[in-house]
Design an enzyme around this catalytic site. Structure first.
Site, short mmCIF file in Angstrom:
data_model
loop_
_atom_site.label_atom_id
_atom_site.label_comp_id
_atom_site.label_asym_id
_atom_site.label_seq_id
_atom_site.Cartn_x
_atom_site.Cartn_y
_atom_site.Cartn_z
N ARG A 66 0.82 -1.21 0.00
CA ARG A 66 0.00 0.00 0.00
C ARG A 66 0.85 1.26 0.00
O ARG A 66 0.49 2.24 -0.67
CB ARG A 66 -0.95 -0.02 1.20
CG ARG A 66 -1.88 1.18 1.31
CD ARG A 66 -2.53 1.58 -0.01
NE ARG A 66 -3.21 0.47 -0.67
CZ ARG A 66 -3.63 0.51 -1.92
NH1 ARG A 66 -3.43 1.58 -2.67
NH2 ARG A 66 -4.24 -0.53 -2.46
N LYS B 168 2.44 24.58 -2.10
CA LYS B 168 1.09 24.05 -1.90
C LYS B 168 1.14 22.53 -2.04
O LYS B 168 0.68 21.96 -3.03
CB LYS B 168 0.11 24.68 -2.88
CG LYS B 168 -0.05 26.19 -2.66
CD LYS B 168 -0.97 26.82 -3.69
CE LYS B 168 -1.09 28.32 -3.47
NZ LYS B 168 -1.94 28.98 -4.48
N LYS C 284 5.65 37.86 0.08
CA LYS C 284 4.33 37.80 -0.54
C LYS C 284 3.47 38.97 -0.09
O LYS C 284 3.91 39.82 0.67
CB LYS C 284 3.69 36.45 -0.23
CG LYS C 284 4.45 35.28 -0.89
CD LYS C 284 3.80 33.95 -0.62
CE LYS C 284 2.47 33.81 -1.32
NZ LYS C 284 2.58 33.81 -2.79
N GLU D 10 6.70 39.67 -4.30
CA GLU D 10 5.45 39.59 -5.04
C GLU D 10 4.89 41.00 -5.25
O GLU D 10 4.86 41.81 -4.33
CB GLU D 10 4.44 38.76 -4.25
CG GLU D 10 3.07 38.64 -4.91
CD GLU D 10 2.12 37.81 -4.07
OE1 GLU D 10 1.07 38.34 -3.68
OE2 GLU D 10 2.44 36.63 -3.80
N ASP E 86 1.72 38.87 -9.69
CA ASP E 86 0.65 38.04 -9.14
C ASP E 86 -0.73 38.49 -9.62
O ASP E 86 -1.12 39.64 -9.46
CB ASP E 86 0.69 38.10 -7.61
CG ASP E 86 -0.31 37.15 -6.97
OD1 ASP E 86 -0.23 35.95 -7.28
OD2 ASP E 86 -1.15 37.61 -6.19
#
Length: 285
Positions: free
Chosen positions: A102, A137, A169, A202, A224
């Site tokens: 698995r 992410k 950011k 950013e 962005d």
């Protein structure tokens, strides 16, 4: 050359934690039903089309479970696969094969899905000069494998974590009081700490791009959630002085137009957070 995060130590640490989670004090299903001395074999069957990933990792997993398991690799990471292909066979102690099954499948199915989608997205910007990047992410405790899969699929890794690159950011900029303030505070911090880290900032509009250019001392400017018209204007303003990255909601339908704006990099969080795993199966034979 493998990236610095991808070491035998880091891979084995992941496997140890994953096996502890899954096996606990024993694979009692296999221990109960299968004789301890039974020797068998199984093959990895491909049940979907795409780019294969996780074969090398599977070798590490089988070895961690039982060093005496023998793996016969028929397909390699990065190979194109189709329904019905056999990626490898494994033979040895039946209980060990079942215990590893698995974890091998969970990793390879997800990695192959990421590699396949990365390969597809990279193909959409072929010839433009723009490079496809992943993001942070990722799935907690599975980032190594997800970023490895991006590489296998033909993409490039952005920073691995918070520690190996500075990325200022929108929230950093807002909390610091603006682009200039964020950059100058970062430069001061790096000097005081004696750290040599690349700085990316950013920007959300042309005014912030201009402020980043006027402040200087950075390595990359991120554009962005800008329209393609605004991105083209921003690229012209930057004029090759710094690397340029496009980010924010970029899709299959828009990525080519973004690349044609002249950016150096395009980061796509969906490479790791929104793709479909590819079905694989480990079957006795």
């Amino acid at each position: 050359m493998k990236p610095t995060y991808l070491t035998e130590k880091s891979i084995n640490a992941f496997i140890a934690a994953a096996l502890a989670e899954d096996v606990g004090d024993g694979d009692h299903s296999s221990l109960a039903a299968i004789p301890a001395d039974a020797q068998n074999q199984a093959r990895l069957l491909v049940k979907g089309d795409g780019v294969l990933a996780g074969v090398e990792l599977a070798g590490y997993i089988f070895k961690a479970v039982d060093p005496n398991l023998q793996l016969d690799v028929l397909m390699h990471d990065g190979d194109r696969m189709k329904y019905g292909d056999v990626a490898f066979t494994v033979r040895g102690k039946a209980q060990s094969i079942l215990t590893a099954e698995r974890l091998v499948l969970n990793c390879m199915q997800r990695m192959s899905g990421i590699a396949t989608y990365t390969n597809y997205m990279a193909s959409l910007i072929a010839g433009t000069g723009a490079k496809l990047l992943d993001t942070r992410k990722t799935t907690p405790n599975f980032r190594i494998m997800e970023k490895w899969a991006v590489l296998i699929g033909g993409g490039q890794n952005h920073r691995f974590g918070l520690y190996d690159m500075i990325m200022l950011k929108d929230n950093h900029v807002d909390y610091a009081g603006g682009v200039r303030e964020a950059i100058t505070a970062t430069q001061k911090y790096l000097q005081e700490k004696g750290k040599d880290l690349r700085i990316e900032v950013e920007t959300r509009n042309l005014q912030e791009v201009q402020e980043a250019l006027e402040t200087g001392g950075i390595h990359r400017i991120m554009l962005d959630n800008m329209s393609t018209d605004t991105m083209r204007e921003a690229v012209a303003m930057i004029g090759g002085k710094y690397e340029v990255e496009a980010s924010g909601g970029i899709t299959e339908e828009t990525i080519r137009a973004v690349a044609e704006c002249g950016v150096d990099f395009i980061s796509v969080g969906a490479l790791t957070h929104s793709n479909r795993s590819i079905d694989l199966s480990l079957k006795a034979f």
